[in-house]
Scaffold this motif. Structure first.
Motif, mmCIF file in Angstrom:
data_model
loop_
_atom_site.group_PDB
_atom_site.id
_atom_site.type_symbol
_atom_site.label_atom_id
_atom_site.label_comp_id
_atom_site.label_asym_id
_atom_site.label_seq_id
_atom_site.Cartn_x
_atom_site.Cartn_y
_atom_site.Cartn_z
ATOM 1 N N UNK A 234 0.793 -1.041 0.295
ATOM 2 C CA UNK A 234 -0.069 0.097 0.056
ATOM 3 C C UNK A 234 0.779 1.330 0.018
ATOM 4 N N UNK A 235 2.042 1.143 0.571
ATOM 5 C CA UNK A 235 2.944 2.221 0.725
ATOM 6 C C UNK A 235 3.376 2.583 -0.626
ATOM 7 N N UNK A 236 3.891 1.476 -1.355
ATOM 8 C CA UNK A 236 4.591 1.613 -2.467
ATOM 9 C C UNK A 236 3.450 2.104 -3.771
ATOM 10 N N UNK A 237 2.155 1.723 -3.374
ATOM 11 C CA UNK A 237 1.159 2.339 -4.429
ATOM 12 C C UNK A 237 1.146 3.811 -4.167
ATOM 13 N N UNK A 238 1.163 4.027 -2.946
ATOM 14 C CA UNK A 238 0.913 5.635 -2.620
ATOM 15 C C UNK A 238 2.164 6.541 -3.429
ATOM 16 N N UNK A 239 3.353 5.929 -3.255
ATOM 17 C CA UNK A 239 4.543 6.461 -3.395
ATOM 18 C C UNK A 239 4.570 6.542 -5.294
ATOM 19 N N UNK A 240 3.712 5.643 -5.966
ATOM 20 C CA UNK A 240 3.725 5.675 -7.434
ATOM 21 C C UNK A 240 2.899 6.805 -7.910
ATOM 22 N N UNK A 241 1.837 7.400 -7.005
ATOM 23 C CA UNK A 241 1.079 8.551 -7.568
ATOM 24 C C UNK A 241 1.639 9.757 -8.056
ATOM 25 N N UNK A 242 1.599 10.100 -9.109
ATOM 26 C CA UNK A 242 2.390 11.520 -9.481
ATOM 27 C C UNK A 242 1.612 12.687 -9.020
ATOM 28 N N UNK A 243 2.179 13.653 -8.176
ATOM 29 C CA UNK A 243 1.392 14.776 -7.669
ATOM 30 C C UNK A 243 0.709 15.868 -8.664
ATOM 31 N N UNK A 244 -0.385 16.096 -8.612
ATOM 32 C CA UNK A 244 -0.987 16.901 -9.691
ATOM 33 C C UNK A 244 -0.231 18.445 -9.703
ATOM 34 N N UNK A 245 -0.170 18.814 -11.002
ATOM 35 C CA UNK A 245 0.480 20.097 -11.270
ATOM 36 C C UNK A 245 -0.301 21.204 -10.497
ATOM 37 N N UNK A 246 0.496 22.229 -9.909
ATOM 38 C CA UNK A 246 -0.225 23.230 -9.362
ATOM 39 C C UNK A 246 -0.831 24.149 -10.384
ATOM 40 N N UNK A 247 -1.985 24.808 -10.107
ATOM 41 C CA UNK A 247 -2.629 25.475 -11.045
ATOM 42 C C UNK A 247 -1.779 27.039 -11.341
ATOM 43 N N UNK A 248 -2.052 27.142 -12.784
ATOM 44 C CA UNK A 248 -1.389 28.170 -13.186
ATOM 45 C C UNK A 248 -2.199 29.525 -13.103
#
Length: 284
Positions: A234-248
């Motif tokens: 479960x921790x590995x799956x959380x680490x694989x999620x790419x953080x969303x780009x900050x709004x411009x």
């Protein structure tokens, strides 16, 4: 499911352990009976065995004194008796008491012959009036395999089978010879006393208890290991999620995402391939 398996295994171990405890208790009773009766003072046969009655289990191995004469013409051999590391024989001779009762006496064992299975020599019992001391034993069960024997022999000391060849006998017991007076010139070898080995039953019972405890310990280890692996996955799956780009925001223009920084922001386990990839990206 794992807990259910452990419980079923523990129940089976408890059953087998209790069975071994029961066998150990039976063996302890047998040893106590032999210790109490084997060397007791001889008494008259009538004091322990009424005519036609069965031997009381608590009187097994009790010595009795007989006065009368052997019926030598009706002697038999019981075959396949384990003595001296071989399939030996035991000599059975009916003994007619002065009161008219006839008790079968096992005079001892004889080794097989040098050139044939039958003994080379079968000693004759004392003739005339004899005083005999024997230990009482219950008759043996008839063979269930349908085994038979030659004329003059029996497969077991089953008093019913013996009586078919010798005539009427006391049906409740036979006597294992201790002494004869007068003593004969030659006699069969004395049957060994019963073993005093308590057997492995108690150790087996304890082993089954330990197996049950080991089963619970193993199941606990499996459950803990499986939960640890699931947590790590479960921790590995959380680490694989790419953080969303900050709004411009307006006027800021499009923000350029640095792929190297994005790659390094992931908290994945590092290995040699990851290190090589980082070196290539840094070189650009």
């Amino acid at each position: 499911m794992y807990v259910g398996v452990a419980i079923l295994f523990a129940i089976a171990c408890a059953f087998l352990s209790n069975w071994q405890f029961s066998r150990n208790a039976e063996r302890s009773e047998q040893l106590e009976l032999v210790a109490n009766n084997y060397d007791a003072a001889p008494v008259a046969l009538g004091d322990l065995l009424a005519p036609g009655a069965e031997l009381t289990p608590s009187d097994e191995w009790r010595p009795v004194r007989l006065e009368g004469r052997y019926l030598a013409d009706e002697e038999l051999l019981v075959r396949n008796r384990a003595h001296g590391g071989s399939a030996a024989y035991e000599q059975l001779v009916p003994f007619r008491l002065d009161d008219g009762r006839t008790l079968l006496v096992d005079r001892g064992w004889l080794p097989p012959g040098n050139s044939q299975s039958l003994p080379d020599d079968i000693p004759d019992p004392p003739s005339g009036e004899v005083t005999v001391e024997v230990r009482l034993r219950p008759g043996e069960a008839a063979p269930t395999s349908g085994r038979t024997a030659e004329a003059g022999q029996v497969p077991t000391i089953n008093l019913g089978l013996v009586a078919e060849q010798t005539g009427p006998l006391e049906p409740g017991a036979y006597g294992l010879l201790m002494s004869e007076t007068p003593a004969p010139a030659t006699a069969p070898l004395t049957v060994d006393p019963p073993s005093n080995d308590p057997g492995p039953y108690l150790s087996y019972a304890i082993q089954w208890i330990l197996f049950a405890l080991m089963g619970f310990g193993f199941i606990t280890y499996v459950i803990v290991s499986e939960r640890r692996l699931r947590r790590e996955d479960a921790e590995d799956d959380d680490d694989d999620v790419v953080p969303a780009a900050a709004p411009v925001r307006a006027g800021e223009g499009r923000r350029r995402v640095d792929p190297v920084a994005l790659h390094r922001s992931r908290k994945l386990p590092r290995d040699r391939d990851a290190d090589d990839e980082d070196a290539l990206l840094d070189a650009r």
